[in-house]
Design a protein around this motif. Structure first.
Motif, PDB file in Angstrom:
ATOM      1  N   VAL A 123      23.514  -1.342 -55.055  1.00 46.42           N
ATOM      2  CA  VAL A 123      22.740  -2.370 -54.365  1.00 46.42           C
ATOM      3  C   VAL A 123      23.619  -3.030 -53.312  1.00 46.42           C
ATOM      4  CG1 VAL A 123      21.362  -4.476 -54.589  1.00 46.42           C
ATOM      5  CG2 VAL A 123      21.406  -2.799 -56.457  1.00 46.42           C
ATOM      6  N   ILE A 124      23.071  -3.207 -52.125  1.00 49.98           N
ATOM      7  CA  ILE A 124      23.714  -3.974 -51.054  1.00 49.98           C
ATOM      8  C   ILE A 124      22.837  -5.189 -50.785  1.00 49.98           C
ATOM      9  CG2 ILE A 124      24.471  -3.986 -48.635  1.00 49.98           C
ATOM     10  CD1 ILE A 124      24.621  -0.910 -48.816  1.00 49.98           C
ATOM     11  N   THR A 125      23.430  -6.372 -50.741  1.00 51.47           N
ATOM     12  CA  THR A 125      22.661  -7.565 -50.418  1.00 51.47           C
ATOM     13  C   THR A 125      23.242  -8.252 -49.191  1.00 51.47           C
ATOM     14  OG1 THR A 125      23.894  -9.262 -51.664  1.00 51.47           O
ATOM     15  CG2 THR A 125      22.353  -7.886 -52.897  1.00 51.47           C
ATOM     16  N   ASP A 126      22.386  -9.011 -48.526  1.00 49.74           N
ATOM     17  CA  ASP A 126      22.780  -9.838 -47.397  1.00 49.74           C
ATOM     18  C   ASP A 126      23.275 -11.172 -47.952  1.00 49.74           C
ATOM     19  OD1 ASP A 126      22.709 -11.625 -45.171  1.00 49.74           O
ATOM     20  OD2 ASP A 126      21.305 -10.295 -44.147  1.00 49.74           O
ATOM     21  N   GLY A 131      17.458 -13.043 -48.674  1.00 51.74           N
ATOM     22  CA  GLY A 131      16.766 -12.382 -49.771  1.00 51.74           C
ATOM     23  C   GLY A 131      16.684 -10.881 -49.633  1.00 51.74           C
ATOM     24  N   ARG A 132      17.262 -10.333 -48.568  1.00 51.93           N
ATOM     25  CA  ARG A 132      17.166  -8.885 -48.355  1.00 51.93           C
ATOM     26  C   ARG A 132      18.172  -8.129 -49.219  1.00 51.93           C
ATOM     27  NH1 ARG A 132      17.796  -7.607 -42.176  1.00 51.93           N
ATOM     28  NH2 ARG A 132      19.558  -9.040 -42.468  1.00 51.93           N
ATOM     29  N   THR A 152      16.389   5.452 -51.150  1.00 54.42           N
ATOM     30  CA  THR A 152      16.810   4.181 -50.568  1.00 54.42           C
ATOM     31  C   THR A 152      15.599   3.272 -50.503  1.00 54.42           C
ATOM     32  OG1 THR A 152      18.494   5.286 -49.216  1.00 54.42           O
ATOM     33  CG2 THR A 152      17.912   3.039 -48.613  1.00 54.42           C
ATOM     34  N   LEU A 153      15.741   2.072 -51.055  1.00 53.21           N
ATOM     35  CA  LEU A 153      14.643   1.119 -51.147  1.00 53.21           C
ATOM     36  C   LEU A 153      15.093  -0.192 -50.522  1.00 53.21           C
ATOM     37  CD1 LEU A 153      11.818   0.478 -52.421  1.00 53.21           C
ATOM     38  CD2 LEU A 153      13.093  -0.357 -54.422  1.00 53.21           C
ATOM     39  N   HIS A 154      14.385  -0.642 -49.482  1.00 53.21           N
ATOM     40  CA  HIS A 154      14.714  -1.906 -48.823  1.00 53.21           C
ATOM     41  C   HIS A 154      13.786  -2.987 -49.360  1.00 53.21           C
ATOM     42  CE1 HIS A 154      15.086  -4.335 -44.807  1.00 53.21           C
ATOM     43  NE2 HIS A 154      15.720  -4.900 -45.810  1.00 53.21           N
ATOM     44  N   ILE A 155      14.374  -4.006 -49.985  1.00 59.45           N
ATOM     45  CA  ILE A 155      13.622  -5.111 -50.564  1.00 59.45           C
ATOM     46  C   ILE A 155      13.602  -6.266 -49.579  1.00 59.45           C
ATOM     47  CG2 ILE A 155      13.420  -6.700 -52.514  1.00 59.45           C
ATOM     48  CD1 ILE A 155      13.146  -3.772 -53.267  1.00 59.45           C
ATOM     49  N   GLY A 163      11.383  -9.486 -59.171  1.00 60.57           N
ATOM     50  CA  GLY A 163      12.637  -8.773 -59.292  1.00 60.57           C
ATOM     51  C   GLY A 163      12.429  -7.274 -59.241  1.00 60.57           C
ATOM     52  N   VAL A 164      13.508  -6.564 -58.955  1.00 65.76           N
ATOM     53  CA  VAL A 164      13.527  -5.095 -58.973  1.00 65.76           C
ATOM     54  C   VAL A 164      14.686  -4.666 -59.860  1.00 65.76           C
ATOM     55  CG1 VAL A 164      13.822  -2.985 -57.629  1.00 65.76           C
ATOM     56  CG2 VAL A 164      12.480  -4.880 -56.691  1.00 65.76           C
ATOM     57  N   LEU A 165      14.401  -3.735 -60.764  1.00 64.35           N
ATOM     58  CA  LEU A 165      15.360  -3.268 -61.759  1.00 64.35           C
ATOM     59  C   LEU A 165      15.521  -1.761 -61.650  1.00 64.35           C
ATOM     60  CD1 LEU A 165      16.950  -3.791 -64.525  1.00 64.35           C
ATOM     61  CD2 LEU A 165      14.766  -3.270 -65.645  1.00 64.35           C
TER      62      LEU A 165
END
Length: 226
Positions: A123-126, A131-132, A152-155, A163-165
């Motif tokens: 997971v990569i977060t900003d 919230g990305r 690859t899933l962009h939230i 949430g995503v698990l």
């Protein structure tokens, strides 16, 4: 949509897992957890280094095992990266060289551990409160192909309670298979501390090893339990 508790309690052996969510108070949070069955998997610790990374290391004197011991989370000024293996360091290095998240997640492979061939989850977060997040999963095909399937899933910006698990495994208590590509779940926690309680209590007590909850940009203040 299942709750985090329902999703995990219905899976007697989730293996390792990554979570990105927003709690009821508006906090965007990541989480990483480990469960294990074998003595070698159980003999691990998740802790923070002086450099601020989270690492999975042996809790005894056994030798380093590249599939069991790794940097689990690393952050820079702009990004936080966490996941279940040595690819975390690879992805963090790619981001530091200027690659965008989707490209930094490309080209990864699943773990060379037949017969399961554990997926590599990243997971990569900003870090700037957008919230990305970008989820990456390198998985072995369920057919005869040996080439990795790469998801690859962009939230976008999750709402409170969303949430995503991703978990490495799914199990009925007897048979083990690779986990679902991803699961959208509901978070009951109102605060970061509540999230740790919700996550920890949902993991199988006899298999859980460690868990960490952290905010983007706040890895040095991660809440760690083992």
């Amino acid at each position: 949509m299942d709750s985090l508790n329902d999703a995990l309690t219905a899976n007697p052996y989730p293996g390792r897992g990554v979570l990105w969510c927003r709690t009821g108070d508006g906090s965007t949070l990541g989480a990483y957890f480990l469960t294990g069955r074998s003595p070698a998997s159980q003999a691990r610790t998740l802790h923070r280094t002086p450099a601020g990374e989270l690492i999975v290391a042996p809790s005894d004197t056994r030798d380093h095992d590249r599939l069991r011991h790794y940097v689990a989370a690393r952050q820079s000024q702009d990004r936080l990266v966490f996941g279940n293996g040595e690819q975390v360091s690879t992805v963090a290095g790619r981001l530091a060289s200027g690659q965008p998240p989707a490209l930094a997640l490309d080209g990864l492979d699943y773990e060379p551990d037949p017969p399961i061939f554990t997926p590599r989850l990243t997971v990569i977060t900003d870090n700037h409160e957008t919230g990305r997040a970008w989820f990456g999963a390198a998985r072995r095909s369920s057919g005869k192909r040996t080439a990795a399937d790469r998801l690859t899933l962009h939230i976008g910006d999750p709402a409170p309670g969303d949430g995503v698990l991703m978990t490495t495994y799914r199990s009925d208590g007897q048979q083990i298979a690779t986990g679902a590509p991803f699961t959208e779940i509901h978070i009951g926690a109102h605060t970061p501390g509540d999230l740790m309680e919700e996550l920890w209590s949902a993991l199988p007590a006899q298999l859980r090893i460690a868990a960490a909850v952290f905010a983007p940009g706040g890895l040095t203040a991660a809440d760690i339990r083992s």
